[in-house]
Design an enzyme around this catalytic site. Structure first.
Site, short mmCIF file in Angstrom:
data_model
loop_
_atom_site.label_atom_id
_atom_site.label_comp_id
_atom_site.label_asym_id
_atom_site.label_seq_id
_atom_site.Cartn_x
_atom_site.Cartn_y
_atom_site.Cartn_z
N GLY A 169 0.91 -1.23 -0.12
CA GLY A 169 0.00 0.03 -0.37
C GLY A 169 0.64 1.44 0.03
O GLY A 169 1.84 1.24 -0.32
N ILE A 171 2.45 2.70 2.51
CA ILE A 171 3.80 3.05 2.96
C ILE A 171 5.12 1.42 2.43
O ILE A 171 6.06 1.51 1.88
CB ILE A 171 3.94 2.75 4.18
N THR A 250 7.60 -2.31 11.05
CA THR A 250 6.53 -1.10 10.88
C THR A 250 5.11 -0.47 10.76
O THR A 250 5.27 0.41 10.97
CB THR A 250 7.84 0.43 10.41
N ARG A 252 2.42 -2.89 12.72
CA ARG A 252 1.33 -3.34 13.90
C ARG A 252 2.07 -4.49 14.56
O ARG A 252 2.78 -5.75 14.17
CB ARG A 252 -0.13 -3.37 13.55
N GLU A 281 1.30 -0.44 23.34
CA GLU A 281 1.71 1.01 23.78
C GLU A 281 1.28 1.80 24.43
O GLU A 281 0.11 2.58 24.53
CB GLU A 281 2.20 1.54 22.39
N HIS A 299 7.61 3.45 17.70
CA HIS A 299 6.32 3.96 17.01
C HIS A 299 6.58 5.22 16.26
O HIS A 299 5.62 6.44 17.06
CB HIS A 299 4.81 3.42 17.99
N GLY A 301 7.40 6.19 13.43
CA GLY A 301 7.59 5.52 12.01
C GLY A 301 7.30 7.20 10.78
O GLY A 301 7.52 7.43 10.36
#
Ligand code: NAD
Length: 350
Positions: A169, A171, A250, A252, A281, A299, A301
């Site tokens: 997708g 990313i 990067t 989940r 998190e 997290h 990114g």
């Protein structure tokens, strides 16, 4: 699927609730607030904090739109009080903090700021991958201590090697572009919806997941969390990977079975891992933290000045266009065809 209905758009002024436990000093907040004001709408901002859902329930009763950022939640208990709410926009990509099914049932459009941080995450993928392969963290520490020249084992390079991109997708596509055009890597991809431009422009090829895992020197995950992707990479899949391969996550945390990954890394079955996604998190402890062949980040990114500006301003753009009857980046497109759709004159842009 039909893409339009015949009702009229929302008349200004609308009331817009901002739920974001993100500092208002972050780039883009001022600009996004100005966009709401310029459009003649009223912004209700309870401040940069996590607003408890019972408080959200009373704040949301008479608002037309909600913008949700950071790790803030908008759950069923509050949504059931939102009698006027027509659109929710997520400042970011992942929508696990929102009860999307309930929004759909209530006829509320949910939108995200798709691709707003894709370049940032794609950059970060290579930041932690290269930190791992070039042993940057240890070299930094040892150089500062004056011992950087003592012990210099051979490191790995990217050129001429193969990256496996799981999920192509927004990313994943950025990772493919960087890998092929920037680093001279060959690319193998897995996605039920192949992007043929990656094949034509970057020489990527699509293959089944097992083949990708067995082929790639670097496996990089870029799928959303769904019933199909939860636990997608476990002991069986890790055993298919080459012993000198590394895994980058990067996306989940729950896509990977952490205990299986830790075991593979401890046993030398897998050379290394670079991880930016955790559960829960913030993550205070993990069995991965003690491992030498792991690089970790909290997290971040999607975090960059540029992506922050895009996420804040695009969230208002998406909200304004939705209220104008042209919702975009719709996460629950099925809502557009329901008789209970609250947005009027909805014709989807994308
Ligand atoms: N680390 C960060 O800060 C950060 C920031 C933004 C997004 N993310 C995460 O990155 C991931 C990708 O985001 P994106 O914006 O590229 O999403 P996207 O929706 O643009 O792309 C996801 C791709 O995954 C594919 N896919 C879905 N299910 C699949 C499956 N079972 N097998 C293989 N492919 C599958 C889809 O077809 C799609 O092409 C998400 O998990 C997102 O939450 C992380």
């Amino acid at each position: 699927m039909s893409t339009s209905s015949t009702r009229n758009a929302v008349a200004a002024p609308a009331r817009v609730l901002l739920l974001a436990n993100t500092p208002r000093s972050f780039p883009g907040f001022d600009e996004s607030a100005a966009m709401v004001a310029e459009a003649g709408h009223e912004l209700i901002d309870p401040g940069a904090r996590y607003v408890p859902q019972d408080e959200v329930a009373s704040l949301i009763e008479d608002v037309d739109a909600a913008i949700v950022g950071g790790t803030h939640e908008l759950r069923e208990t509050a949504l059931r009080h939102a009698g006027r709410l027509k659109v929710i926009v997520r400042q970011g990509i992942g929508v696990e903090h929102l009860d999307v099914d309930v929004a759909t049932e209530l006829g509320i459009v949910v939108s995200n700021t798709a691709a707003s941080n894709a370049d940032s995450v794609a950059d970060h993928t290579f930041a932690i991958l290269l930190a791992l392969l070039r042993d940057v963290i240890r070299h930094d520490a040892e150089t500062r201590r004056g011992h950087g020249w003592d012990h210099r084992p051979p490191l790995a390079q990217l050129a001429g090697r193969c990256i496996g991109v799981v999920g192509t997708g927004n990313i994943g596509r950025g990772v493919v572009r960087r890998a092929a055009a920037g680093f001279g890597m060959s690319v193998v991809c897995f996605d039920p919806f192949p992007d043929h431009s990656l094949v034509d422009e970057y020489g990527a090829r699509y293959a089944p997941l097992d083949e990708l895992l067995a082929t790639a020197d670097v496996v990089s995950l870029h799928v959303p969390i769904t019933p199909e992707t939860r636990g997608m990479i476990g002991a069986r899949e890790l055993a298919l990977m080459k012993a000198d391969a590394v895994l980058v996550n990067t996306a989940r945390s729950q896509i990977v079975v952490t205990a299986d990954l830790a075991q593979a890394l401890r046993s030398g079955r897998l050379a290394g891992a670079a991880i930016d996604a955790w559960s829960p998190e913030p993550c205070a402890e993990s069995e991965l933290f003690s491992l030498r062949n792991v690089v970790v980040t909290p997290h971040v990114g999607g975090n960059s000045v540029q992506s922050s500006i895009k996420a804040r301003t695009w969230s208002v753009r998406n909200m304004l266009e939705a209220l104008d009857g042209r919702p975009r980046d719709v996460v629950n497109p099925e809502v557009l065809d329901t008789p209970g759709l609250r947005l009027e004159s909805a014709s989807r842009l994308t």
